[in-house]
Design an enzyme around this catalytic site. Structure first.
Site, PDB file in Angstrom:
ATOM      1  N   GLY A 234       0.584  -1.285  -0.176  1.00 22.78           N
ATOM      2  CA  GLY A 234       0.109   0.344  -0.146  1.00 22.78           C
ATOM      3  C   GLY A 234       0.815   1.077   0.163  1.00 22.78           C
ATOM      4  O   GLY A 234      -0.167   2.489  -0.414  1.00 22.78           O
TER       5      GLY A 234
ATOM      6  N   GLU B 140       3.831   4.351   6.075  1.00 22.05           N
ATOM      7  CA  GLU B 140       2.675   3.715   6.187  1.00 22.05           C
ATOM      8  C   GLU B 140       1.492   3.985   5.368  1.00 22.05           C
ATOM      9  O   GLU B 140       1.457   5.535   5.330  1.00 22.05           O
ATOM     10  CB  GLU B 140       2.531   2.998   7.642  1.00 22.05           C
ATOM     11  CG  GLU B 140       2.409   2.361   7.833  1.00 22.05           C
ATOM     12  CD  GLU B 140       1.365   0.818   7.295  1.00 22.05           C
ATOM     13  OE1 GLU B 140       1.393   0.874   6.966  1.00 22.05           O
ATOM     14  OE2 GLU B 140       1.119  -0.374   8.182  1.00 22.05           O
ATOM     15  N   ASP B 141       0.670   3.867   4.598  1.00 22.06           N
ATOM     16  CA  ASP B 141      -0.212   4.088   4.129  1.00 22.06           C
ATOM     17  C   ASP B 141      -1.684   5.170   5.231  1.00 22.06           C
ATOM     18  O   ASP B 141      -1.806   5.936   4.570  1.00 22.06           O
ATOM     19  CB  ASP B 141      -1.362   3.246   2.728  1.00 22.06           C
ATOM     20  CG  ASP B 141      -0.805   1.875   3.606  1.00 22.06           C
ATOM     21  OD1 ASP B 141      -0.877   1.030   4.466  1.00 22.06           O
ATOM     22  OD2 ASP B 141      -1.116   0.639   2.951  1.00 22.06           O
TER      23      ASP B 141
ATOM     24  N   ASP C 245      -4.929   2.193  11.282  1.00 21.42           N
ATOM     25  CA  ASP C 245      -6.425   1.849  11.323  1.00 21.42           C
ATOM     26  C   ASP C 245      -6.842   1.694  12.926  1.00 21.42           C
ATOM     27  O   ASP C 245      -6.432   2.146  13.391  1.00 21.42           O
ATOM     28  CB  ASP C 245      -7.159   0.839   9.823  1.00 21.42           C
ATOM     29  CG  ASP C 245      -8.348   0.540  10.511  1.00 21.42           C
ATOM     30  OD1 ASP C 245      -8.649   0.999  11.378  1.00 21.42           O
ATOM     31  OD2 ASP C 245      -8.936  -0.603   9.753  1.00 21.42           O
TER      32      ASP C 245
ATOM     33  N   LYS D 170      -6.547   6.795  10.625  1.00 24.08           N
ATOM     34  CA  LYS D 170      -8.261   6.770  10.804  1.00 24.08           C
ATOM     35  C   LYS D 170      -8.670   7.266  12.880  1.00 24.08           C
ATOM     36  O   LYS D 170      -8.297   6.321  13.549  1.00 24.08           O
ATOM     37  CB  LYS D 170      -9.170   5.180  11.002  1.00 24.08           C
ATOM     38  CG  LYS D 170      -9.386   4.898   8.980  1.00 24.08           C
ATOM     39  CD  LYS D 170      -9.908   3.787   9.157  1.00 24.08           C
ATOM     40  CE  LYS D 170     -10.042   3.753   7.390  1.00 24.08           C
ATOM     41  NZ  LYS D 170     -10.332   1.932   7.346  1.00 24.08           N
TER      42      LYS D 170
ATOM     43  N   PHE E 235     -13.912   2.223   5.375  1.00 26.48           N
ATOM     44  CA  PHE E 235     -12.541   1.595   4.119  1.00 26.48           C
ATOM     45  C   PHE E 235     -12.146   2.793   2.411  1.00 26.48           C
ATOM     46  O   PHE E 235     -13.364   2.712   2.019  1.00 26.48           O
ATOM     47  CB  PHE E 235     -13.372   0.384   3.961  1.00 26.48           C
ATOM     48  CG  PHE E 235     -12.185  -0.018   3.322  1.00 26.48           C
ATOM     49  CD1 PHE E 235     -11.263  -1.317   3.932  1.00 26.48           C
ATOM     50  CD2 PHE E 235     -12.076  -0.737   2.071  1.00 26.48           C
ATOM     51  CE1 PHE E 235     -10.096  -2.174   3.974  1.00 26.48           C
ATOM     52  CE2 PHE E 235     -10.694  -1.723   1.663  1.00 26.48           C
ATOM     53  CZ  PHE E 235     -10.216  -2.134   2.231  1.00 26.48           C
ATOM     54  N   VAL E 236     -11.396   3.074   2.734  1.00 24.82           N
ATOM     55  CA  VAL E 236     -10.522   3.549   1.769  1.00 24.82           C
ATOM     56  C   VAL E 236      -9.775   2.674   0.493  1.00 24.82           C
ATOM     57  O   VAL E 236      -9.125   2.024   1.113  1.00 24.82           O
ATOM     58  CB  VAL E 236      -9.771   5.546   2.008  1.00 24.82           C
ATOM     59  CG1 VAL E 236     -10.816   5.977   2.519  1.00 24.82           C
ATOM     60  CG2 VAL E 236      -9.127   4.874   3.040  1.00 24.82           C
TER      61      VAL E 236
ATOM     62  N   ARG F 261      -6.030   0.472  -6.402  1.00 27.18           N
ATOM     63  CA  ARG F 261      -4.143   0.936  -6.098  1.00 27.18           C
ATOM     64  C   ARG F 261      -3.509   2.366  -7.471  1.00 27.18           C
ATOM     65  O   ARG F 261      -3.493   2.929  -6.440  1.00 27.18           O
ATOM     66  CB  ARG F 261      -3.594  -0.197  -6.189  1.00 27.18           C
ATOM     67  CG  ARG F 261      -3.235  -1.069  -5.110  1.00 27.18           C
ATOM     68  CD  ARG F 261      -1.997  -1.591  -4.986  1.00 27.18           C
ATOM     69  NE  ARG F 261      -2.140  -3.359  -4.460  1.00 27.18           N
ATOM     70  CZ  ARG F 261      -2.053  -2.969  -2.908  1.00 27.18           C
ATOM     71  NH1 ARG F 261      -2.303  -2.649  -2.138  1.00 27.18           N
ATOM     72  NH2 ARG F 261      -2.271  -3.991  -2.201  1.00 27.18           N
TER      73      ARG F 261
HETATM   74  P1  5GP Z   1      -4.721  -1.741  11.152  1.00 30.43           P
HETATM   75  O1  5GP Z   1      -3.638  -2.727  12.284  1.00 30.43           O
HETATM   76  O2  5GP Z   1      -3.885  -0.289  12.268  1.00 30.43           O
HETATM   77  O3  5GP Z   1      -5.768  -2.332  11.387  1.00 30.43           O
HETATM   78  O4  5GP Z   1      -4.255  -1.758   9.840  1.00 30.43           O
HETATM   79  C1  5GP Z   1      -3.251  -1.578   8.605  1.00 30.43           C
HETATM   80  C2  5GP Z   1      -4.147  -1.902   7.964  1.00 30.43           C
HETATM   81  O5  5GP Z   1      -4.756  -2.666   7.329  1.00 30.43           O
HETATM   82  C3  5GP Z   1      -3.017  -0.786   6.350  1.00 30.43           C
HETATM   83  O6  5GP Z   1      -1.664  -0.886   6.518  1.00 30.43           O
HETATM   84  C4  5GP Z   1      -3.876  -1.238   5.569  1.00 30.43           C
HETATM   85  O7  5GP Z   1      -2.507  -2.160   4.551  1.00 30.43           O
HETATM   86  C5  5GP Z   1      -4.960  -1.557   5.666  1.00 30.43           C
HETATM   87  N1  5GP Z   1      -6.008  -1.024   6.055  1.00 30.43           N
HETATM   88  C6  5GP Z   1      -6.753  -0.928   7.449  1.00 30.43           C
HETATM   89  N2  5GP Z   1      -7.647   0.026   6.899  1.00 30.43           N
HETATM   90  C7  5GP Z   1      -7.361   0.426   5.333  1.00 30.43           C
HETATM   91  C8  5GP Z   1      -8.920   0.844   4.565  1.00 30.43           C
HETATM   92  O8  5GP Z   1      -9.113   1.510   4.678  1.00 30.43           O
HETATM   93  N3  5GP Z   1      -8.582   0.579   3.135  1.00 30.43           N
HETATM   94  C9  5GP Z   1      -7.629  -0.281   2.563  1.00 30.43           C
HETATM   95  N4  5GP Z   1      -7.325  -0.535   1.853  1.00 30.43           N
HETATM   96  N5  5GP Z   1      -6.636  -0.853   3.656  1.00 30.43           N
HETATM   97  C10 5GP Z   1      -7.387  -0.648   5.288  1.00 30.43           C
END
Ligand code: 5GP
Length: 177
Positions: free
Chosen positions: A43, A98-99, A102, A130, A151-152, A164
């Site tokens: 990402g 990081e992209d 969440d 987020k 979710f984006v 992507r």
């Molecule tokens: P976390 O561990 O912070 O919950 O999730 C991180 C990973 O989940 C991000 O690096 C990404 O790969 C995926 N992710 C979380 N939210 C989103 C979203 O809104 N869109 C997309 N495409 N990926 C997400």
């Protein structure tokens, strides 16, 4: 069938402005130093490419790929390294790129993992964060944009490997979540 793009969240212009701001901050904070940007695949690849070209201090790159177990759109917190770094980060000024953050669980794991390798310093630069209650406590020094809990996709972010390449960031329709 891939779900519908429902709502534009960030235009290409807004993203460009945000990436500029982050690059300026990083260039100022690391004046006189060399940094190692660690991109989290897949990402972060678009964001990393744009960010790195705007940073004015010397930059090296490496990449790590992780998979977080969970449903298609939510992380469970169990993380596995799919592709490790090629470089030794010991003694380097590392910034994890990081992209999106969440729950913060993936990042918390990555921070613990990187710190154990003995970098000179460690910070995080995330394009998106987020705003959700109960987020695990991770200190993100550089954040491009805070967004609501939707979710984006786009600008490197996918839904099942689609979208992507979009030059903007958009929310998917609710029935895809
Ligand atoms: P976390 O561990 O912070 O919950 O999730 C991180 C990973 O989940 C991000 O690096 C990404 O790969 C995926 N992710 C979380 N939210 C989103 C979203 O809104 N869109 C997309 N495409 N990926 C997400």
């Amino acid at each position: 069938m891939a779900p519908r793009i429902e709502k534009m969240m960030l235009t290409p212009e807004e993203i460009r402005e945000g990436v500029w701001r982050l690059a300026r901050q990083i260039s100022t904070d690391y004046e006189g130093k060399e940094i190692l940007l660690v991109g989290v695949l897949k990402g972060a690849f678009v964001f990393l490419a744009d960010l790195a070209r705007l940073i004015t201090v010397p930059v090296q790159f490496d990449f790590i790929a992780v998979s977080s177990y969970g449903s298609a759109t939510k992380t469970s917190g169990v993380v596995r390294i799919k592709k490790d770094l090629d470089m030794d980060v010991r003694g380097k000024h590392v910034i994890i790129v990081e992209d999106i953050v969440d729950t913060g669980l993936t990042l918390a794991y990555l921070m613990r993992n990187m710190l154990a390798r003995g970098p000179a310093s460690l910070e995080v630069c995330a394009l998106l964060e987020k705003e959700i209650p109960g987020k695990s406590e991770v200190n993100i020094k550089y954040v491009g944009f805070k967004i609501p809990d939707v979710f984006v996709v786009g600008y490197g972010l996918d839904w099942a490997e689609n979208y992507r390449n979009l030059p903007y960031i958009a929310a998917l329709s609710k029935d895809s979540q």
